[in-house]
Design a protein around this motif. Structure first.
Motif, PDB file in Angstrom:
ATOM      1  N   ILE A 105      14.167   7.406 -14.538  1.00 38.86           N
ATOM      2  CA  ILE A 105      12.789   6.953 -14.287  1.00 38.86           C
ATOM      3  C   ILE A 105      12.777   5.734 -14.227  1.00 38.86           C
ATOM      4  CG2 ILE A 105      10.353   7.049 -14.834  1.00 38.86           C
ATOM      5  CD1 ILE A 105      10.895   9.629 -16.235  1.00 38.86           C
ATOM      6  N   GLY A 106      13.459   4.890 -14.938  1.00 35.23           N
ATOM      7  CA  GLY A 106      13.355   3.298 -14.734  1.00 35.23           C
ATOM      8  C   GLY A 106      14.161   2.946 -13.599  1.00 35.23           C
ATOM      9  N   GLN A 107      15.269   3.597 -13.380  1.00 32.58           N
ATOM     10  CA  GLN A 107      16.114   3.294 -12.130  1.00 32.58           C
ATOM     11  C   GLN A 107      15.366   3.496 -10.906  1.00 32.58           C
ATOM     12  OE1 GLN A 107      19.726   5.498 -12.739  1.00 32.58           O
ATOM     13  NE2 GLN A 107      20.289   4.526 -14.355  1.00 32.58           N
ATOM     14  N   VAL A 108      14.582   4.492 -10.869  1.00 30.34           N
ATOM     15  CA  VAL A 108      13.939   4.917  -9.676  1.00 30.34           C
ATOM     16  C   VAL A 108      12.548   3.997  -9.794  1.00 30.34           C
ATOM     17  CG1 VAL A 108      12.379   6.632  -8.393  1.00 30.34           C
ATOM     18  CG2 VAL A 108      14.544   7.279  -9.688  1.00 30.34           C
ATOM     19  N   THR A 109      12.217   3.782 -10.632  1.00 33.42           N
ATOM     20  CA  THR A 109      10.710   2.810 -10.805  1.00 33.42           C
ATOM     21  C   THR A 109      11.266   1.318 -10.175  1.00 33.42           C
ATOM     22  OG1 THR A 109       9.808   3.730 -12.465  1.00 33.42           O
ATOM     23  CG2 THR A 109       9.132   1.564 -12.049  1.00 33.42           C
ATOM     24  N   ALA A 110      12.414   0.954 -10.468  1.00 35.68           N
ATOM     25  CA  ALA A 110      13.137  -0.350 -10.113  1.00 35.68           C
ATOM     26  C   ALA A 110      13.282  -0.291  -8.638  1.00 35.68           C
ATOM     27  CB  ALA A 110      14.234  -0.777 -10.836  1.00 35.68           C
ATOM     28  N   ALA A 111      13.654   0.826  -7.981  1.00 34.44           N
ATOM     29  CA  ALA A 111      14.023   1.111  -6.731  1.00 34.44           C
ATOM     30  C   ALA A 111      12.612   0.808  -5.689  1.00 34.44           C
ATOM     31  CB  ALA A 111      14.830   2.235  -6.377  1.00 34.44           C
ATOM     32  N   LEU A 112      11.526   1.385  -6.244  1.00 35.72           N
ATOM     33  CA  LEU A 112      10.374   1.485  -5.536  1.00 35.72           C
ATOM     34  C   LEU A 112       9.819   0.149  -5.264  1.00 35.72           C
ATOM     35  CD1 LEU A 112       8.795   4.728  -7.203  1.00 35.72           C
ATOM     36  CD2 LEU A 112       9.799   4.403  -5.132  1.00 35.72           C
ATOM     37  N   PRO A 113       8.953  -0.140  -4.451  1.00 38.24           N
ATOM     38  CA  PRO A 113       8.394  -1.466  -4.127  1.00 38.24           C
ATOM     39  C   PRO A 113       7.582  -2.152  -5.235  1.00 38.24           C
ATOM     40  CG  PRO A 113       7.334   0.136  -2.833  1.00 38.24           C
ATOM     41  CD  PRO A 113       8.451   0.725  -3.485  1.00 38.24           C
ATOM     42  N   GLY A 114       6.840  -1.375  -6.006  1.00 36.64           N
ATOM     43  CA  GLY A 114       6.309  -1.895  -7.065  1.00 36.64           C
ATOM     44  C   GLY A 114       4.757  -2.309  -6.443  1.00 36.64           C
ATOM     45  N   LEU A 156       9.326  11.955  -8.978  1.00 39.39           N
ATOM     46  CA  LEU A 156      10.630  12.118  -8.219  1.00 39.39           C
ATOM     47  C   LEU A 156      11.664  12.817  -8.697  1.00 39.39           C
ATOM     48  CD1 LEU A 156      10.233   8.765  -6.136  1.00 39.39           C
ATOM     49  CD2 LEU A 156      10.418  10.909  -5.095  1.00 39.39           C
ATOM     50  N   VAL A 157      11.488  12.286 -10.133  1.00 38.13           N
ATOM     51  CA  VAL A 157      12.868  12.599 -10.967  1.00 38.13           C
ATOM     52  C   VAL A 157      12.460  14.341 -11.312  1.00 38.13           C
ATOM     53  CG1 VAL A 157      13.738  12.641 -13.442  1.00 38.13           C
ATOM     54  CG2 VAL A 157      13.119  10.296 -12.121  1.00 38.13           C
ATOM     55  N   LYS A 158      11.441  14.724 -11.418  1.00 39.98           N
ATOM     56  CA  LYS A 158      11.068  16.066 -11.904  1.00 39.98           C
ATOM     57  C   LYS A 158      11.452  16.844 -10.547  1.00 39.98           C
ATOM     58  CE  LYS A 158       7.850  15.167 -15.710  1.00 39.98           C
ATOM     59  NZ  LYS A 158       6.045  15.334 -15.835  1.00 39.98           N
ATOM     60  N   ALA A 159      10.996  16.277  -9.544  1.00 37.53           N
ATOM     61  CA  ALA A 159      11.438  17.067  -8.259  1.00 37.53           C
ATOM     62  C   ALA A 159      12.807  17.123  -7.907  1.00 37.53           C
ATOM     63  CB  ALA A 159      10.578  16.475  -7.100  1.00 37.53           C
ATOM     64  N   ALA A 160      13.510  15.999  -8.313  1.00 37.78           N
ATOM     65  CA  ALA A 160      15.072  16.298  -8.074  1.00 37.78           C
ATOM     66  C   ALA A 160      15.677  17.089  -8.850  1.00 37.78           C
ATOM     67  CB  ALA A 160      15.415  14.803  -8.416  1.00 37.78           C
ATOM     68  N   ASP A 161      15.119  17.426 -10.199  1.00 34.14           N
ATOM     69  CA  ASP A 161      15.672  18.544 -11.073  1.00 34.14           C
ATOM     70  C   ASP A 161      15.560  19.904 -10.378  1.00 34.14           C
ATOM     71  OD1 ASP A 161      16.451  16.542 -12.849  1.00 34.14           O
ATOM     72  OD2 ASP A 161      14.620  16.623 -14.069  1.00 34.14           O
ATOM     73  N   LYS A 162      14.461  20.106  -9.650  1.00 30.21           N
ATOM     74  CA  LYS A 162      14.213  21.362  -8.852  1.00 30.21           C
ATOM     75  C   LYS A 162      14.840  21.581  -7.498  1.00 30.21           C
ATOM     76  CE  LYS A 162       9.614  21.745 -10.926  1.00 30.21           C
ATOM     77  NZ  LYS A 162       8.082  21.789 -10.653  1.00 30.21           N
ATOM     78  N   GLY A 163      15.553  20.337  -7.123  1.00 31.46           N
ATOM     79  CA  GLY A 163      16.377  20.309  -6.093  1.00 31.46           C
ATOM     80  C   GLY A 163      15.942  19.882  -4.734  1.00 31.46           C
ATOM     81  N   SER A 164      14.621  19.386  -4.862  1.00 30.34           N
ATOM     82  CA  SER A 164      14.135  18.853  -3.413  1.00 30.34           C
ATOM     83  C   SER A 164      12.919  17.898  -3.645  1.00 30.34           C
ATOM     84  CB  SER A 164      13.390  20.175  -2.724  1.00 30.34           C
ATOM     85  OG  SER A 164      12.663  19.640  -1.566  1.00 30.34           O
ATOM     86  N   LEU A 165      12.804  17.144  -2.840  1.00 29.81           N
ATOM     87  CA  LEU A 165      11.967  15.948  -2.760  1.00 29.81           C
ATOM     88  C   LEU A 165      10.688  16.160  -1.481  1.00 29.81           C
ATOM     89  CD1 LEU A 165      14.356  12.815  -3.336  1.00 29.81           C
ATOM     90  CD2 LEU A 165      12.942  14.136  -4.829  1.00 29.81           C
TER      91      LEU A 165
END
Length: 306
Positions: A37-46, A64-73
């Motif tokens: 979650i921290g890594q994705v937050t850093a990648a987002l524009p803020g 996004l992290v929860k959706a990725a665990d289910k296999g699709s964004l």
């Protein structure tokens, strides 16, 4: 001296007991956060604009992290970062994403000062929401832009400004991130997000007036009158008419512009298309040439008769 020492010892014991209790509670009720979650937050524009539908970039990262665990964004997109940022996020989460077409905000109102004259004067709080709450505003159109700039104030990217000549907002395609803030800010819902289209070319109905033809034209010269000519002209079933108002589905539109030519009130706009080539003028001596040919044929017939 012994009194002070006793007080210090008592306070120290209380502090130690409190520290032990807090330590136990922190271990017992600890919430483990996924480091992704921290890594994705850093990648987002803020920008924390809310255009993704979540409360800020941290909320989007969690989704996004929860959706990725289910296999699709699928269904998740950062309008500010666009495809580049979503590609980085997909790489971080180790999942593939489908390319989404860029969107842009479109102002569906052509009620300029020329097309929609003022019939009243408003003296109050200069916000679109306040004017809309009072009634139709300063014009006879109860659907069009109110011109107070709530959309301009809502935009964090300086992508929309009021045109002082027309009194209407204009969107800068290059700056617009399709965050949707202006869409939410407009009380009359005249702004919508549409696909940018190939070469930034778009065709849309620049009107939201649902009155019948005569009433709509009385309020604005450039209003859609629901005549249906555009719907009949479209071969791709991209145009529908509902509530005396035509609408172009940008997923079906093929940008042929035939509806633009068919619209009698010029309510349909074609954006970023090249100017049409002027038709070649007929040569001035064309009629004379035709007369000469006719004269020659007449003479030939006379000769044949003789």
């Amino acid at each position: 001296m012994s009194f002070i020492l006793t007080a210090v010892i008592v306070l120290g014991c209380i502090a130690l007991i409190a520290a032990l209790i807090l330590y136990f509670c922190s271990k017992k009720f600890a919430v483990q956060e996924d480091p992704r979650i921290g890594q994705v937050t850093a990648a987002l524009p803020g920008a924390n604009c809310g255009g993704c539908g979540f409360p800020g970039c941290s909320g989007m990262a969690d989704a996004l992290v929860k959706a990725a665990d289910k296999g699709s964004l699928e269904g998740l997109n950062c309008p500010v970062g666009g495809a580049d940022v979503m590609g980085q996020v997909a790489d971080l989460l180790g999942i593939a994403i489908a390319n989404s077409e860029p969107m842009v905000a479109v102002v569906r109102c052509n009620g300029s000062c020329e097309n929609r004259p003022r019939i009243a004067a408003y003296d109050g709080l200069l916000t679109c929401s306040a004017v809309n709450a009072c009634g139709a505003g300063e014009t006879a159109c109860g659907y069009g832009c109110l011109g107070c700039g709530d959309c301009v104030a809502a935009c964090q990217f300086d992508a929309i400004h009021m045109n002082p000549e027309t009194g209407l907002p204009e969107v800068d395609d290059e700056k617009c991130t399709s965050c949707g803030a202006c869409v939410k800010a407009c009380p009359r819902h005249i702004i919508e997000l549409r696909k940018k289209g190939p070469k930034n070319r778009r065709v849309f109905v620049s009107c939201v007036n649902k009155d019948k033809g005569a009433a709509a034209m009385k309020a604005c010269k450039a209003a859609c009158i629901g005549c249906g000519k555009c719907e009949k002209e479209c071969k791709f079933e991209a145009i529908t008419i509902e509530g005396n108002l035509s609408y172009i589905d940008f997923n079906k539109c093929r940008l042929c512009k035939k509806c633009v030519e068919a619209c009698p009130t010029k309510a349909i706009h074609a954006v970023n298309f090249p100017a049409p080539k002027p038709k070649p003028a007929a040569p001035a001596d064309a009629p004379k040439a035709e007369e000469t040919v006719k004269a020659q044929k007449t003479e030939e017939r006379k000769e044949e008769t003789v």
